[in-house]
Design an enzyme around this catalytic site. Structure first.
Site, PDB file in Angstrom:
ATOM      1  N   ASP A  53      50.417  -1.044  18.327  1.00  0.00           N
ATOM      2  CA  ASP A  53      51.641  -1.444  19.263  1.00  0.00           C
ATOM      3  C   ASP A  53      52.153  -0.566  20.340  1.00  0.00           C
ATOM      4  O   ASP A  53      53.202  -0.659  20.394  1.00  0.00           O
ATOM      5  CB  ASP A  53      52.682  -1.811  18.023  1.00  0.00           C
ATOM      6  CG  ASP A  53      52.072  -2.927  17.079  1.00  0.00           C
ATOM      7  OD1 ASP A  53      51.266  -3.677  17.323  1.00  0.00           O
ATOM      8  OD2 ASP A  53      52.494  -2.538  15.896  1.00  0.00           O
ATOM      9  N   LYS A  71      49.202  -4.336  27.810  1.00  0.00           N
ATOM     10  CA  LYS A  71      49.534  -4.416  29.091  1.00  0.00           C
ATOM     11  C   LYS A  71      48.969  -3.522  29.892  1.00  0.00           C
ATOM     12  O   LYS A  71      48.371  -3.805  30.936  1.00  0.00           O
ATOM     13  CB  LYS A  71      51.043  -4.023  29.164  1.00  0.00           C
ATOM     14  CG  LYS A  71      51.480  -3.845  30.566  1.00  0.00           C
ATOM     15  CD  LYS A  71      53.093  -3.349  30.496  1.00  0.00           C
ATOM     16  CE  LYS A  71      53.124  -2.785  31.909  1.00  0.00           C
ATOM     17  NZ  LYS A  71      54.414  -2.498  32.383  1.00  0.00           N
ATOM     18  N   ALA A 100      44.971  -7.283  15.211  1.00  0.00           N
ATOM     19  CA  ALA A 100      45.500  -6.762  16.675  1.00  0.00           C
ATOM     20  C   ALA A 100      46.262  -7.857  17.129  1.00  0.00           C
ATOM     21  O   ALA A 100      45.861  -8.967  17.202  1.00  0.00           O
ATOM     22  CB  ALA A 100      44.242  -6.368  17.593  1.00  0.00           C
ATOM     23  N   GLY A 101      47.354  -7.374  17.888  1.00  0.00           N
ATOM     24  CA  GLY A 101      47.988  -8.442  18.627  1.00  0.00           C
ATOM     25  C   GLY A 101      48.109  -7.749  19.888  1.00  0.00           C
ATOM     26  O   GLY A 101      49.139  -6.794  20.119  1.00  0.00           O
ATOM     27  N   HIS A 102      47.672  -8.185  21.030  1.00  0.00           N
ATOM     28  CA  HIS A 102      47.865  -7.667  22.411  1.00  0.00           C
ATOM     29  C   HIS A 102      48.910  -8.467  23.182  1.00  0.00           C
ATOM     30  O   HIS A 102      48.305  -9.610  23.495  1.00  0.00           O
ATOM     31  CB  HIS A 102      46.745  -7.321  23.239  1.00  0.00           C
ATOM     32  CG  HIS A 102      45.937  -6.178  22.540  1.00  0.00           C
ATOM     33  ND1 HIS A 102      44.478  -5.608  22.912  1.00  0.00           N
ATOM     34  CD2 HIS A 102      46.298  -5.157  21.609  1.00  0.00           C
ATOM     35  CE1 HIS A 102      44.118  -4.621  22.350  1.00  0.00           C
ATOM     36  NE2 HIS A 102      45.221  -4.350  21.272  1.00  0.00           N
ATOM     37  N   LYS A 153      49.121  -0.952  24.611  1.00  0.00           N
ATOM     38  CA  LYS A 153      47.745  -1.028  25.245  1.00  0.00           C
ATOM     39  C   LYS A 153      47.529  -2.318  26.033  1.00  0.00           C
ATOM     40  O   LYS A 153      46.680  -2.492  26.712  1.00  0.00           O
ATOM     41  CB  LYS A 153      46.554  -0.832  24.088  1.00  0.00           C
ATOM     42  CG  LYS A 153      46.839   0.572  23.286  1.00  0.00           C
ATOM     43  CD  LYS A 153      45.586   0.577  22.199  1.00  0.00           C
ATOM     44  CE  LYS A 153      45.744  -0.456  21.094  1.00  0.00           C
ATOM     45  NZ  LYS A 153      47.031  -0.388  20.319  1.00  0.00           N
ATOM     46  N   LYS A 209      57.164   1.695  27.362  1.00  0.00           N
ATOM     47  CA  LYS A 209      58.469   1.275  26.540  1.00  0.00           C
ATOM     48  C   LYS A 209      59.617   2.417  26.824  1.00  0.00           C
ATOM     49  O   LYS A 209      60.483   2.385  26.302  1.00  0.00           O
ATOM     50  CB  LYS A 209      58.577   0.772  25.011  1.00  0.00           C
ATOM     51  CG  LYS A 209      57.575  -0.416  25.047  1.00  0.00           C
ATOM     52  CD  LYS A 209      57.721  -1.005  23.639  1.00  0.00           C
ATOM     53  CE  LYS A 209      57.953  -2.395  23.792  1.00  0.00           C
ATOM     54  NZ  LYS A 209      57.982  -3.183  22.625  1.00  0.00           N
ATOM     55  N   GLN A 240      44.524  -1.307  17.712  1.00  0.00           N
ATOM     56  CA  GLN A 240      45.488  -0.176  16.501  1.00  0.00           C
ATOM     57  C   GLN A 240      45.442   0.911  17.049  1.00  0.00           C
ATOM     58  O   GLN A 240      45.216   0.953  18.337  1.00  0.00           O
ATOM     59  CB  GLN A 240      44.657  -0.433  15.515  1.00  0.00           C
ATOM     60  CG  GLN A 240      44.859  -1.633  14.334  1.00  0.00           C
ATOM     61  CD  GLN A 240      43.477  -2.681  14.759  1.00  0.00           C
ATOM     62  OE1 GLN A 240      42.396  -2.124  14.888  1.00  0.00           O
ATOM     63  NE2 GLN A 240      43.889  -3.670  14.933  1.00  0.00           N
ATOM     64  N   VAL A 272      53.382  -8.893  16.669  1.00  0.00           N
ATOM     65  CA  VAL A 272      52.745 -10.007  17.534  1.00  0.00           C
ATOM     66  C   VAL A 272      51.731 -10.832  16.681  1.00  0.00           C
ATOM     67  O   VAL A 272      51.744 -12.113  16.545  1.00  0.00           O
ATOM     68  CB  VAL A 272      51.903  -9.575  18.954  1.00  0.00           C
ATOM     69  CG1 VAL A 272      51.203 -10.629  19.427  1.00  0.00           C
ATOM     70  CG2 VAL A 272      52.584  -8.684  19.630  1.00  0.00           C
ATOM     71  N   THR A 273      50.953 -10.158  15.758  1.00  0.00           N
ATOM     72  CA  THR A 273      50.350 -10.890  14.797  1.00  0.00           C
ATOM     73  C   THR A 273      51.075 -11.592  13.483  1.00  0.00           C
ATOM     74  O   THR A 273      50.811 -12.603  13.211  1.00  0.00           O
ATOM     75  CB  THR A 273      49.429  -9.982  14.107  1.00  0.00           C
ATOM     76  OG1 THR A 273      48.663  -9.533  15.234  1.00  0.00           O
ATOM     77  CG2 THR A 273      48.195 -10.676  13.250  1.00  0.00           C
TER      78      THR A 273
HETATM   79  P1  IMP Z   1      44.726  -4.606   8.070  1.00  0.00           P
HETATM   80  O1  IMP Z   1      44.290  -4.018   9.533  1.00  0.00           O
HETATM   81  O2  IMP Z   1      45.390  -5.794   8.268  1.00  0.00           O
HETATM   82  O3  IMP Z   1      43.987  -4.113   6.922  1.00  0.00           O
HETATM   83  O4  IMP Z   1      46.124  -3.680   7.870  1.00  0.00           O
HETATM   84  C1  IMP Z   1      46.232  -2.334   7.653  1.00  0.00           C
HETATM   85  C2  IMP Z   1      47.556  -1.476   8.081  1.00  0.00           C
HETATM   86  O5  IMP Z   1      47.369  -1.629   9.552  1.00  0.00           O
HETATM   87  C3  IMP Z   1      48.738  -2.483   7.982  1.00  0.00           C
HETATM   88  O6  IMP Z   1      49.785  -1.299   7.553  1.00  0.00           O
HETATM   89  C4  IMP Z   1      49.103  -3.256   9.293  1.00  0.00           C
HETATM   90  O7  IMP Z   1      50.372  -3.480   9.650  1.00  0.00           O
HETATM   91  C5  IMP Z   1      48.284  -2.382  10.447  1.00  0.00           C
HETATM   92  N1  IMP Z   1      47.823  -2.618  11.515  1.00  0.00           N
HETATM   93  C6  IMP Z   1      46.598  -3.461  11.598  1.00  0.00           C
HETATM   94  N2  IMP Z   1      46.427  -3.941  13.038  1.00  0.00           N
HETATM   95  C7  IMP Z   1      47.440  -3.656  13.635  1.00  0.00           C
HETATM   96  C8  IMP Z   1      48.015  -3.508  14.760  1.00  0.00           C
HETATM   97  O8  IMP Z   1      47.364  -4.132  16.151  1.00  0.00           O
HETATM   98  N3  IMP Z   1      49.141  -3.019  15.114  1.00  0.00           N
HETATM   99  C9  IMP Z   1      49.935  -2.456  14.372  1.00  0.00           C
HETATM  100  N4  IMP Z   1      49.441  -2.152  12.920  1.00  0.00           N
HETATM  101  C10 IMP Z   1      48.423  -2.721  12.540  1.00  0.00           C
END
Ligand code: IMP
Length: 421
Positions: free
Chosen positions: A12, A17, A38-40, A15, A326, A219, A294-295
């Protein structure tokens, strides 16, 4: 010229943007790790998107978007995103999906629930860990298997048989049927089947021809399965080291390793966070920064910038330039703090512990900086930023030995300041 965009914190970092901005000039955009966890956040022509799987190159007509083998792909999500973007853009984005990228099936998401790992680790519940586990255990199903129904069903059969033996009392597991799973997957993937193939040769050729390639990381470094804060990590390699393996090129020549970090720090999910602000100040950051996932929509935990963690991320990725994002969110704080070291068992340390249990015991040692009152979200020239902003940025550059190339002061693409290096 090639660039890799790398997250230096707990994801978060903004990336999405940056990638969307730089993808404008890229011929190939390669996403190299993770999946729909991921949530971009991307604002394209005034419309806000939260993309999960499709690389940012898809927003530009002549750019090829590649989903490399280090990713795990949920075909249902990919299809939805592809349709949504096609509608927004008025054309169908060209993708190349690595034949050796693994697929997320509905039973992977189910496993996170019934094994309790989703809840325990506060994951995104997108089936990420069970899919990477199947990959390592050699019982996964890959994108290329969708091109051969017999192979697809054979691979599924092996895993479904295993699951039924492991969960004899579980109704949902017992009702899984290989033919149904295969048919559902093929239906989702149908218009994308022609895009599955050899991604490695395409990227290797592009790099060899010195084409403009942008690598998009998902991530952040502190979530890396090897170099993050285990076990509160994701299941993929989020760092530059993972990039080479994901695309199958031993020593990819990438000119710029752009490390992206937020001017403060956030974390979603469970795990230690030494510089966390739990009181009013944390709430202020969360509200000002719109810090909600975002996700998953979860509120993000907020805190001061942690230089111990940042130094670790700079080293692991051999970052050559920074993007700080930010920065506008910090307007209005009288005093800013950065964590310059940890105190562990009465001693100051400046190394980031890779074990969550050790990090949990670390207390932050702060250094203070004067804040600034002014809103800076309309600033477009670095010289127009308040003196206190320069002081904050320069102290980070000096501590890390890396120059800041991009300063983001708002979510829109225009709210970005490029600094001449
Ligand atoms: P997973 O990737 O769903 O297995 O989650 C493992 C950890 O990574 C958790 O604490 C999630 O909140 C974190 N995480 C996974 N993807 C993201 C992301 O894109 N942004 C922020 N945290 C993430």
């Amino acid at each position: 010229m090639s660039t890799a965009i790398l997250g230096l914190q707990w994801g978060d970092e903004g990336k999405g943007k940056l990638t969307h901005l730089l993808a404008k000039d890229a011929e190939f955009v390669v996403r190299f790790n993770g999946g729909p966890n991921a949530g971009h956040t991307v604002i394209d022509r005034g419309v806000k998107f939260g993309t999960h799987l499709i690389p940012a190159g898809a927003f530009y007509r002549d750019t090829v978007s590649i989903l490399a083998s280090g990713m795990v792909i949920d075909m249902e999500v990919l299809r939805q995103e592809w349709e949504m973007l096609s509608e927004h853009l008025g054309w169908r984005p060209t993708l190349r999906i690595a034949e050796n990228a693994h697929l997320i099936f509905p039973y992977h998401r189910m496993l996170e629930e019934i094994e309790g790992t989703g809840k325990h680790f506060g994951t995104t519940r997108r089936g990420i860990a069970p899919t990477y586990r199947d990959k390592a255990a050699k019982v996964g199903v890959r994108a290329g298997d969708l091109l051969h129904q017999d192979i697809l069903e054979r691979r599924l059969n092996l895993r479904i048989e295993q699951l039924k033996r492991a969960w004899p009392e579980h109704e949902k597991v017992q009702s899984l049927r290989v033919q149904d799973l295969a048919a559902q997957q093929l239906a989702w993937a149908q218009p994308l089947l022609g895009m599955i193939g050899d991604a490695t040769s395409l990227v290797a050729q592009a790099l060899q021809d010195r084409r403009r390639v942008l690598f998009e990381g998902a991530q952040g470094t502190l979530l890396d399965v090897d170099h993050g804060n285990y076990p509160y990590v994701t299941s993929s390699s989020t760092t530059f080291a993972g990039l080479g393996n994901s695309i199958g090129i031993a020593n990819p020549s990438v000119d710029v390793r752009l490390g992206v970090f937020k001017a403060y720090m956030t974390r979603v999910g469970a795990g230690p966070f030494p510089a966390e602000l739990t009181g009013e100040m944390g709430d202020q950051m969360r509200q000002m920064g719109g810090e909600f996932g975002v996700t998953t929509g979860r509120p993000r935990r907020c805190g001061w910038l942690d230089l111990v963690a940042l130094r670790h991320a700079v080293r692991v990725n051999e970052v050559s330039e920074f993007a700080i994002t930010k920065l506008d969110v910090l307007s209005g704080f009288n005093e800013l703090r950065v964590c310059r070291a940890y105190r562990l068992d009465g001693k100051e340390i400046d190394r980031f512990p890779l074990s969550s249990e050790i990090l949990e015991r670390c207390e932050p040692v702060y250094e203070s900086f004067p804040g600034w009152e002014e809103a800076i979200d309309q600033v477009r020239d670095v010289h127009d930023l308040p003196t206190a902003v320069h002081g904050y940025i320069q102290s980070i550059e000096a501590a890390m030995g890396v120059p800041v190339r991009w300063i983001s002061v708002g979510p829109e693409p225009e709210a970005t300041i490029e600094v001449e290096l």
